[in-house]
Write a protein that holds these residues in place. Structure first.
Motif, PDB file in Angstrom:
ATOM      1  N   ASP A 294      34.809  14.915  -3.145  1.00 45.02           N
ATOM      2  CA  ASP A 294      34.283  13.600  -2.791  1.00 45.02           C
ATOM      3  C   ASP A 294      33.198  13.231  -3.786  1.00 45.02           C
ATOM      4  O   ASP A 294      32.300  14.026  -4.043  1.00 45.02           O
ATOM      5  CB  ASP A 294      33.656  13.611  -1.386  1.00 45.02           C
ATOM      6  CG  ASP A 294      34.687  13.881  -0.302  1.00 45.02           C
ATOM      7  OD1 ASP A 294      35.698  13.158  -0.273  1.00 45.02           O
ATOM      8  OD2 ASP A 294      34.481  14.817   0.492  1.00 45.02           O
TER       9      ASP A 294
ATOM     10  N   ASN B  57      24.838   4.533   1.451  1.00 47.45           N
ATOM     11  CA  ASN B  57      25.585   5.789   1.533  1.00 47.45           C
ATOM     12  C   ASN B  57      27.047   5.475   1.204  1.00 47.45           C
ATOM     13  O   ASN B  57      27.747   4.881   2.006  1.00 47.45           O
ATOM     14  CB  ASN B  57      25.453   6.359   2.958  1.00 47.45           C
ATOM     15  CG  ASN B  57      26.061   7.732   3.104  1.00 47.45           C
ATOM     16  OD1 ASN B  57      26.164   8.473   2.126  1.00 47.45           O
ATOM     17  ND2 ASN B  57      26.458   8.077   4.306  1.00 47.45           N
TER      18      ASN B  57
ATOM     19  N   ASN C 146      36.708   9.108  -1.714  1.00 46.64           N
ATOM     20  CA  ASN C 146      37.536  10.310  -1.506  1.00 46.64           C
ATOM     21  C   ASN C 146      38.591  10.379  -2.596  1.00 46.64           C
ATOM     22  O   ASN C 146      38.924   9.380  -3.202  1.00 46.64           O
ATOM     23  CB  ASN C 146      38.248  10.264  -0.152  1.00 46.64           C
ATOM     24  CG  ASN C 146      37.280  10.039   0.986  1.00 46.64           C
ATOM     25  OD1 ASN C 146      37.318   9.011   1.628  1.00 46.64           O
ATOM     26  ND2 ASN C 146      36.401  10.987   1.208  1.00 46.64           N
TER      27      ASN C 146
ATOM     28  N   LYS D  31      26.772  13.073  13.533  1.00 43.47           N
ATOM     29  CA  LYS D  31      27.724  11.955  13.536  1.00 43.47           C
ATOM     30  C   LYS D  31      28.858  12.310  12.585  1.00 43.47           C
ATOM     31  O   LYS D  31      28.615  12.984  11.566  1.00 43.47           O
ATOM     32  CB  LYS D  31      27.049  10.717  12.930  1.00 43.47           C
ATOM     33  CG  LYS D  31      26.207   9.926  13.862  1.00 43.47           C
ATOM     34  CD  LYS D  31      25.821   8.678  13.077  1.00 43.47           C
ATOM     35  CE  LYS D  31      24.832   7.844  13.820  1.00 43.47           C
ATOM     36  NZ  LYS D  31      24.338   6.733  12.992  1.00 43.47           N
TER      37      LYS D  31
ATOM     38  N   GLU E  56      30.316  10.768  10.182  1.00 46.71           N
ATOM     39  CA  GLU E  56      30.116  10.436   8.762  1.00 46.71           C
ATOM     40  C   GLU E  56      29.210  11.432   8.040  1.00 46.71           C
ATOM     41  O   GLU E  56      29.234  11.535   6.821  1.00 46.71           O
ATOM     42  CB  GLU E  56      29.567   9.016   8.608  1.00 46.71           C
ATOM     43  CG  GLU E  56      28.204   8.828   9.230  1.00 46.71           C
ATOM     44  CD  GLU E  56      27.654   7.424   9.029  1.00 46.71           C
ATOM     45  OE1 GLU E  56      27.295   6.800  10.043  1.00 46.71           O
ATOM     46  OE2 GLU E  56      27.584   6.961   7.876  1.00 46.71           O
ATOM     47  N   TYR E  57      28.393  12.197   8.804  1.00 44.72           N
ATOM     48  CA  TYR E  57      27.509  13.178   8.175  1.00 44.72           C
ATOM     49  C   TYR E  57      28.054  14.607   8.278  1.00 44.72           C
ATOM     50  O   TYR E  57      27.376  15.555   7.900  1.00 44.72           O
ATOM     51  CB  TYR E  57      26.103  13.107   8.780  1.00 44.72           C
ATOM     52  CG  TYR E  57      25.439  11.765   8.586  1.00 44.72           C
ATOM     53  CD1 TYR E  57      25.532  11.097   7.364  1.00 44.72           C
ATOM     54  CD2 TYR E  57      24.723  11.151   9.610  1.00 44.72           C
ATOM     55  CE1 TYR E  57      24.939   9.861   7.175  1.00 44.72           C
ATOM     56  CE2 TYR E  57      24.115   9.911   9.434  1.00 44.72           C
ATOM     57  CZ  TYR E  57      24.233   9.274   8.210  1.00 44.72           C
ATOM     58  OH  TYR E  57      23.643   8.054   8.026  1.00 44.72           O
TER      59      TYR E  57
ATOM     60  N   THR F 141      31.383  15.640   7.071  1.00 43.66           N
ATOM     61  CA  THR F 141      32.034  15.929   5.791  1.00 43.66           C
ATOM     62  C   THR F 141      31.096  15.526   4.649  1.00 43.66           C
ATOM     63  O   THR F 141      30.038  14.941   4.870  1.00 43.66           O
ATOM     64  CB  THR F 141      33.376  15.182   5.694  1.00 43.66           C
ATOM     65  OG1 THR F 141      33.193  13.873   6.179  1.00 43.66           O
ATOM     66  CG2 THR F 141      34.453  15.867   6.511  1.00 43.66           C
TER      67      THR F 141
ATOM     68  N   ASN G 268      28.854  14.112   1.877  1.00 39.15           N
ATOM     69  CA  ASN G 268      28.248  12.778   1.708  1.00 39.15           C
ATOM     70  C   ASN G 268      26.982  12.957   0.883  1.00 39.15           C
ATOM     71  O   ASN G 268      26.487  14.079   0.734  1.00 39.15           O
ATOM     72  CB  ASN G 268      27.939  12.184   3.091  1.00 39.15           C
ATOM     73  CG  ASN G 268      26.906  12.995   3.843  1.00 39.15           C
ATOM     74  OD1 ASN G 268      25.712  12.827   3.663  1.00 39.15           O
ATOM     75  ND2 ASN G 268      27.367  13.945   4.671  1.00 39.15           N
TER      76      ASN G 268
END
Ligand code: KG4
Ligand code: ZN
Length: 335
Positions: A11, A25, A29, A298, A300-301, A303, A305
């Protein structure tokens, strides 16, 4: 105001943080690995090269700032794939040099844990030190005693594969695309987790192991497919639920042991596999049973980032913990 870059695996991500608050943010991918059953390192670094400039531009735009307003550039120094890390680190070093601002190197695994301190709401609760964090990703599986933002100790670790790798390899054996973890999670929701049994590894309290689970899964499927070539299609949900149950149970046995050993008030999970719904449920149940505060990030946090890299950089910035231009990325890196 810090720009953070993450490029340790597949990523390409950039984030902007101001005084500890995430302003942007962005993640790109890489779909290219889907049909290979895992990340192909050479393809990953080429894709990072294509993505990095647009991703950084998008992050600055989302934050509504221009590059002259930045106070530092942060980047993932390791652990990860060397070719991937080199793209992010070279970009960050050049950018910091060009802007004549400090450079901050961030440990990817530390950042996964500090994702719990990203406050999207002002009154959001954060874990109390010391706490235990089960960090489960595609490359790592560790239980970490977190004493402070930047002071952590690994108290249990895998002897071979990582939990995410076990999900991905099991998926590959079943013919699923990479990453198989999220697909197994979805398929398992309709399946019977107790239908097929796989032996749990017998390793020391402070060790985890996934290679035995993977091998017994491979032999089990081979034998079943020999009897019925359509076995996987006919039983996909039950097979997914059963292998997921085995992986999660192994993690839970080890987490329970660690919680019995270390005096902590809170328990957390982090990393890509912390997105797994069965793991999230089981950790909540264990925390309640043992009267611990439970912290689950959460989605989104979970995987990879760059927000987590930015927050770690924020704590390092406060300590003036800057990196030198001579720094090199490290494929293997502990705390
Ligand atoms: O932390 P991450 O994004 O990258 C690394 O640092 O490795 O973790 C990626 C891993 C992959 O193995 C992926 O299959 C797994 O996390 N994963 C999941 C789920 N979502 C992502 N595994 C099980 N269930 C999920 N829902
Ligand atoms: Zn990661």
């Amino acid at each position: 105001m810090i720009l953070a870059i993450e490029s340790s695996c597949d990523d390409t991500a950039a984030a902007v943080i101001q005084n500890g608050k995430i302003l942007a943010n962005v993640v790109a991918n890489q779909k290219i690995h889907e049909n290979y059953g895992g990340v192909v390192p050479e393809l990953a670094s080429r894709a990072h090269q294509q993505h990095i400039v647009p991703v950084v531009k998008a992050a600055l735009q989302q934050a509504g700032i221009n590059k002259e307003e930045l106070s530092a550039i942060a980047f993932t120094v390791g652990p990860g794939l060397m070719g991937s890390l080199l793209v992010g680190s070279s970009f960050a070093k050049s950018f910091a040099l060009g802007l004549d601002i400090p450079l901050i190197s961030v440990n990817h695994m530390q950042a996964h844990i500090l994702a719990h301190f990203i406050k999207d709401e002002p009154d959001q609760k954060v874990p109390r030190f010391p706490f235990l964090c089960l960090t489960v990703s595609g490359g790592h599986t560790q239980i970490v005693l977190v004493k402070d933002h930047l002071e952590m100790k690994v108290v249990a670790t895998t002897l071979d594969d990582a939990a995410g790798e076990a999900f991905d390899k099991a998926g590959k054996i079943m013919g699923l695309t990479y990453p198989a973890g999220p697909q197994i999670d979805t398929l398992a929701k309709k399946g019977d987790a107790l239908r097929f049994k796989f032996a749990l590894p017998n390793v020391a309290d402070n060790a985890l192991s996934f290679s035995g689970i993977k091998t017994s899964f491979l032999y089990f499927l081979k034998a079943e497919v020999q009897k019925d070539p359509n076995f996987v299609e006919k039983n996909l949900s039950d097979v997914c639920a059963s292998i997921q149950h085995t992986i999660v149970m192994h993690l839970m046995v080890k987490l329970r042991k660690a919680l019995g050993k270390y005096q902590v008030q809170d328990v957390a999970i982090s990393g890509g596999v912390s997105a797994n719904s069965a793991l999230r449920n089981k950790v909540s149940m264990l925390g309640n049973e043992m009267s611990k505060g439970v912290f689950i990030p959460k989605l989104e946090y979970c995987t990879d980032n760059a927000a987590m890299i930015a927050l770690t950089a924020h704590f390092k910035f406060l300590k003036k913990d800057f990196a030198d231009q001579s720094i090199h990325p490290r494929a293997r890196l502990s705390f």
